[in-house]
Write an enzyme that holds these catalytic residues in place. Structure first.
Site, PDB file in Angstrom:
ATOM      1  N   GLY A  98      -3.806  -7.858  -4.313  1.00 43.66           N
ATOM      2  CA  GLY A  98      -2.943  -8.986  -4.705  1.00 43.66           C
ATOM      3  C   GLY A  98      -1.466  -8.666  -4.602  1.00 43.66           C
ATOM      4  N   GLY A 100       1.553  -7.474  -5.616  1.00 44.60           N
ATOM      5  CA  GLY A 100       1.957  -6.598  -6.712  1.00 44.60           C
ATOM      6  C   GLY A 100       3.401  -6.792  -7.128  1.00 44.60           C
ATOM      7  NE  ARG A 101       6.645  -3.790  -3.658  1.00 45.01           N
ATOM      8  CZ  ARG A 101       7.405  -2.869  -3.135  1.00 45.01           C
ATOM      9  NH1 ARG A 101       8.527  -2.567  -3.712  1.00 45.01           N
ATOM     10  NH2 ARG A 101       7.038  -2.264  -2.044  1.00 45.01           N
ATOM     11  CE  LYS A 121       7.768  -5.879  -0.347  1.00 50.12           C
ATOM     12  NZ  LYS A 121       7.407  -5.500   1.013  1.00 50.12           N
ATOM     13  NE  ARG A 191       7.259 -10.665   1.676  1.00 49.17           N
ATOM     14  CZ  ARG A 191       6.394  -9.681   1.845  1.00 49.17           C
ATOM     15  NH1 ARG A 191       6.633  -8.719   2.721  1.00 49.17           N
ATOM     16  NH2 ARG A 191       5.275  -9.636   1.141  1.00 49.17           N
ATOM     17  CG  ASP A 268      -3.748  -4.473   1.664  1.00 50.43           C
ATOM     18  OD1 ASP A 268      -4.483  -3.645   2.215  1.00 50.43           O
ATOM     19  OD2 ASP A 268      -2.666  -4.167   1.130  1.00 50.43           O
ATOM     20  CG  ASN A 269      -0.185  -4.035   4.243  1.00 50.52           C
ATOM     21  OD1 ASN A 269       0.028  -4.763   3.275  1.00 50.52           O
ATOM     22  ND2 ASN A 269      -0.038  -2.723   4.192  1.00 50.52           N
ATOM     23  CG  ASP A 278       3.223  -6.379   3.060  1.00 49.86           C
ATOM     24  OD1 ASP A 278       4.003  -7.314   2.800  1.00 49.86           O
ATOM     25  OD2 ASP A 278       2.225  -6.136   2.374  1.00 49.86           O
TER      26      ASP A 278
HETATM   27  P1  AMP Z   1       0.747  -1.709   0.610  1.00 50.82           P
HETATM   28  O1  AMP Z   1      -0.621  -1.465   1.174  1.00 50.82           O
HETATM   29  O2  AMP Z   1       1.659  -0.537   0.674  1.00 50.82           O
HETATM   30  O3  AMP Z   1       1.369  -2.925   1.206  1.00 50.82           O
HETATM   31  O4  AMP Z   1       0.612  -2.004  -0.946  1.00 50.82           O
HETATM   32  C1  AMP Z   1      -0.591  -2.089  -1.645  1.00 50.82           C
HETATM   33  C2  AMP Z   1      -0.433  -2.911  -2.892  1.00 50.82           C
HETATM   34  O5  AMP Z   1       0.452  -2.269  -3.822  1.00 50.82           O
HETATM   35  C3  AMP Z   1       0.092  -4.296  -2.659  1.00 50.82           C
HETATM   36  O6  AMP Z   1      -0.710  -5.172  -3.344  1.00 50.82           O
HETATM   37  C4  AMP Z   1       1.495  -4.234  -3.211  1.00 50.82           C
HETATM   38  O7  AMP Z   1       1.910  -5.490  -3.665  1.00 50.82           O
HETATM   39  C5  AMP Z   1       1.374  -3.213  -4.332  1.00 50.82           C
HETATM   40  N1  AMP Z   1       2.666  -2.571  -4.684  1.00 50.82           N
HETATM   41  C6  AMP Z   1       3.395  -1.727  -3.935  1.00 50.82           C
HETATM   42  N2  AMP Z   1       4.514  -1.345  -4.595  1.00 50.82           N
HETATM   43  C7  AMP Z   1       4.505  -1.956  -5.809  1.00 50.82           C
HETATM   44  C8  AMP Z   1       5.382  -1.970  -6.960  1.00 50.82           C
HETATM   45  N3  AMP Z   1       6.507  -1.269  -7.013  1.00 50.82           N
HETATM   46  N4  AMP Z   1       5.012  -2.714  -8.017  1.00 50.82           N
HETATM   47  C9  AMP Z   1       3.879  -3.414  -7.984  1.00 50.82           C
HETATM   48  N5  AMP Z   1       3.025  -3.438  -6.965  1.00 50.82           N
HETATM   49  C10 AMP Z   1       3.315  -2.730  -5.869  1.00 50.82           C
HETATM   50 MG    MG Z   2       1.086  -4.725   1.339  1.00 53.29          MG
END
Ligand code: AMP
Ligand code: MG
Length: 513
Positions: A98, A100-101, A121, A191, A268-269, A278
């Site tokens: 989901g 996350g930010r 973001k 974004r 997820d990306n 992302d």
């Molecule tokens: P990624 O695969 O690097 O795009 O990130 C995996 C998950 O981690 C995604 O759901 C992001 O939204 C979450 N995420 C990454 N950094 C943060 C953060 N600082 N705070 C909250 N969620 C984060």
């Molecule tokens: Mg991501």
């Protein structure tokens, strides 16, 4: 800015958690949770993309809009939300992830009817923050802002960046995950994209056996973003999967054209619309190397290395096929599409390479030529972009060393020069097979090969300046990236200076952002 025109069709249609509860948790059976941005007392504008704002119908920026840009002020009718999605990370099922930010304000429609979702973001924690803070640092926000715009101007499908603002808050990050946490400046970007839907949204509903919502999500996506699909019933979902496969293959080929390495191609990306999404530990490739991965987390297996991106896209589509299976229920069909991905990808890829070399058509002998070229590139450690720029300018076979030594990261001894000479001779005889004129061939090359790419070391220099409040480099890079097929600043069209060879943030990056 016209924030009053923001609509929220997504949350009116789909099941959601409307509690506004920021507690991190699993939210089964829903596609979103309503959540408010954290709010920041001392925001400061760093950059605003006027051109994009006008284009999507958000209009001009005024001082009072800064509050909207960091999520402090929301128009009255707006119920902001984060979406729930799942995903496969580094090849393993990771369950619910989901936003996350990321927090979505809603979508705006421009004069022509084109929709753009608006998303903050770094504006605060959400139910999907998974023990993280929901914040983003200036460093990674500058990287996303500039690179997504660079991709757009290169002509590559991507999410875009509307604004970048400091939150006034410091955030702790251990940049290299080596036990050296430091305070960094917090930032928020806005974004935009036609849609931020990912493979992972479909995976989440499918894994939870929420097939009705899965079907509604597919219907919604097709109706809004795949207008070319006119079929009905099961065929509609088959066409959808086939379309997503094509768009994903096309995107990979475009990444190969300019030397973009995403770094974290988890499902997820992966945008369902085939957008680049992302921007984390990505990198434009300096020296050509199929094994190059910029992501330190990826170093052990190099799963997301430059040369693997096509294959990984196919693997990710495999996961999407599994997720869509309840709607399609035809393994043979899904397997055929996945198998076709390979041939479609390679043919599109090779046609793209033809353009980089100025060939007007793909010939059967070209596969061998390309393999030879790849070996040459790695052996002579050529800079991917500069090599093609030099090939365009190149005129004298006698003076090869002088012309090519500045685009290689190694010493070109006699043996290497003789390999280069052989290659160039083969190249010239291949060019003779062109039907189009020399001028036309040069034009094909010019439009396929950027003169400016946003290299990591340039971003690194830019970030150091922006951290100190200086915007000159940021503005200069913006100007360069808006015109990537021209050489506006010759000082940017050089190979990476050796002092940046091993600087973290230049050659390798962590996911910390
Ligand atoms: P990624 O695969 O690097 O795009 O990130 C995996 C998950 O981690 C995604 O759901 C992001 O939204 C979450 N995420 C990454 N950094 C943060 C953060 N600082 N705070 C909250 N969620 C984060
Ligand atoms: Mg991501």
């Amino acid at each position: 800015m016209n924030t009053e025109n923001i609509q929220q069709p997504f949350i009116k249609i789909f099941p959601g958690d409307l509690s506004n509860n920021p507690m991190q948790r699993n939210t089964p059976k829903v596609l979103f949770s309503t959540i408010k941005p954290a709010g920041f007392d001392h925001p400061k504008l760093v950059a605003f993309n006027e051109q994009l704002s006008e284009e999507i119908g958000m209009g001009k920026f005024e001082e009072k809009d800064l509050d909207f840009l960091v999520g402090n002020h929301l128009p009255e009718n707006i119920n902001s939300y984060s979406t729930a999605y799942a995903g496969h990370q580094f090849g393993n099922w990771a369950g619910q992830l989901g936003d996350g930010r990321a927090i979505i304000a809603g979508e705006i429609t421009d004069a022509s009817g084109k929709k753009s979702e608006i998303q903050w973001k770094g504006a605060g924690a959400t139910p999907y923050s998974r023990h993280a803070d929901g914040r983003a640092v200036l460093r990674s926000s500058v990287r996303e802002y500039l690179m997504s715009e660079a991709m757009f101007h290169l002509g590559i499908p991507t999410t875009r960046a509307l604004s970048l603002a400091l939150t006034g808050e410091d955030v702790v990050r251990d940049m290299m995950y080596n036990g050296n946490p430091q305070y960094e400046k917090g930032a928020v970007i806005i974004r935009t994209a036609e849609s931020f839907l990912r493979f992972g949204h479909f995976e989440l509903m499918s894994a939870q056996r929420e097939y009705k919502t899965l079907q509604e999500l597919a219907d919604y996506t097709i109706k809004n973003y795949f207008k070319e699909i006119t079929s009905e019933g099961v065929q509609k979902y088959k066409d959808f999967f086939e379309n997503v496969s094509r768009k994903t293959a096309d995107l990979m080929v475009e990444w190969y054209r300019v030397g973009f390495v995403h770094g974290v191609m988890n499902t997820d990306n992966m945008s369902i619309l085939g957008l680049t999404i992302d921007y984390g530990p990505y990198s434009m490739m300096d020296e050509y190397n199929l094994n190059f991965t910029p992501n330190t987390t990826d170093l052990p297996g190099r799963r997301y290395a430059f040369g693997k991106q096509g294959q990984i896209a196919q693997w990710n589509l495999w996961q999407l096929a599994n997720a869509l299976h309840p709607l399609i229920k035809d393994e043979k069909f899904l397997e055929d599409i996945l198998n076709d991905f390979g041939s479609y990808f390679w043919e599109t890829h090779d046609r793209m390479l033809c353009k980089k070399f100025g060939f007007d058509q793909l010939l059967t002998q070209d596969e061998k030529f390309f393999t030879g070229w790849q070996e040459l590139m790695q052996d002579l450690q050529f800079d991917y972009t500069l090599f093609f720029n030099q090939l365009e300018k190149f005129n004298d076979l006698k003076d090869l060393k002088n012309q090519f030594e500045n685009v290689s990261y190694t010493f070109l001894d006699d043996e290497k020069i003789s390999k280069l000479e052989n290659f160039i001779t083969t190249y010239h005889s291949r060019l003779e097979k062109n039907i189009v004129s020399k001028e036309k061939s040069a034009e094909i090359m010019r439009t396929a090969n950027p003169k400016f790419i946003l290299r990591n070391y340039l971003l690194y220099q830019c970030i150091e300046e922006v951290q100190e409040g200086r915007m000159a480099m940021f503005d200069k890079l913006t100007h360069a990236l808006e015109n990537p097929y021209e050489e506006i600043y010759p000082e940017f069209s050089v190979k990476r200076p050796s002092k940046y060879d091993n600087t973290s943030g230049c050659s390798t990056l962590s996911c910390s952002s």
